[in-house]
Write an enzyme that holds these catalytic residues in place. Sequence first.
Site, PDB file in Angstrom:
ATOM      1  N   GLN A  51      -4.272  -1.667   9.883  1.00 58.72           N
ATOM      2  CA  GLN A  51      -3.880  -3.307   9.283  1.00 58.72           C
ATOM      3  C   GLN A  51      -4.737  -3.776  10.094  1.00 58.72           C
ATOM      4  OE1 GLN A  51      -3.320  -3.148   6.524  1.00 58.72           O
ATOM      5  NE2 GLN A  51      -3.498  -5.674   6.196  1.00 58.72           N
ATOM      6  N   ASP A 102     -10.729   2.865   4.263  1.00 65.15           N
ATOM      7  CA  ASP A 102     -10.653   1.369   4.503  1.00 65.15           C
ATOM      8  C   ASP A 102     -12.874   1.345   5.076  1.00 65.15           C
ATOM      9  OD1 ASP A 102      -9.393  -0.356   3.732  1.00 65.15           O
ATOM     10  OD2 ASP A 102      -8.668  -0.756   6.320  1.00 65.15           O
ATOM     11  N   LYS A 150       0.770  -0.695  -0.233  1.00 64.39           N
ATOM     12  CA  LYS A 150      -0.175  -0.122  -0.342  1.00 64.39           C
ATOM     13  C   LYS A 150       0.921   1.183   0.005  1.00 64.39           C
ATOM     14  CE  LYS A 150      -3.588  -2.725   2.771  1.00 64.39           C
ATOM     15  NZ  LYS A 150      -4.227  -2.625   3.381  1.00 64.39           N
TER      16      LYS A 150
END
Length: 288
Positions: A97, A120, A53
Amino acid sequence: MVAQIMSGLAVAQDVKERVKTAVKDLKASGIIPCLATVLVGNDPASATYVNNKQKTAKELGIATRDHRVAGTFKQQELLELVQLLNRDSEVHGILVQLPLPGHIDEFAIINTINPLKDVDGLTPYSAGMLQNGMALLKPCTPLGIMELFDYYKIALEGKHVVIINRSNLVGKPLLLMLLERNATVTVCHSRTKGIAAYLRQADIVISAVGNRDRFTLTADMIKEGAIIIDVATSRINGKLVGDVDFEAVKLKASWITPVPGGVGPMTIAMLMKNTVSAASVSSRRTSA
């Protein structure tokens, strides 16, 4: 019949080119899109995801902040880090994460993220807005799947879609996105009885189990001409595979995504798109 391949690599590249253009436009107006990632612990798979990412963001001109802390990091410390990033006007996207270590309440952490920086798309606010058809930032994997459908001009209205997953990351948000497109959706999961009967009725099957010992989608489970989206990844004898018995199923399906090179690249591409969207909203709020 041999299925046509839905290349996530090709579609992701198309998305990234659009993101590059948007980044240039934002920079011309004095806004540098910035993604902050938070990794707790040293899980190799999670570290690889974060590295990918960060790398993609830099390639597209998106600034990054990389926060890596020990697995012993306390929940309160992590909450304070997220709140610090919330207050940082130069950070537009925050990605924590997952999964987090067992001593940390994931919901509490996610719920602390500023919804306008929730790239997200997992905060309760984002989930509620998605349910009402008004979400700005949507979960990346489902959003990537919808992008694949659009790129390959696959109509969803009236189609029967079976999703094998009910998680907050994939199944639940994907259900809502498909309903917005007037698809008829069935959600199957580990407690569904007679799952093959549902699959044989499906025009589109989206599978995200990720455990070949528990489930493999075989050719006898689908009807002729079905569209197959394989979201899962696992390893068999060192080889990366999905849920689908690809070689057999592709002879019966009309469209199919490969693993690797299917949904995976789309997830990161849509994260970049969400980061730019968040930066755009921030710039509008600043100038208002």
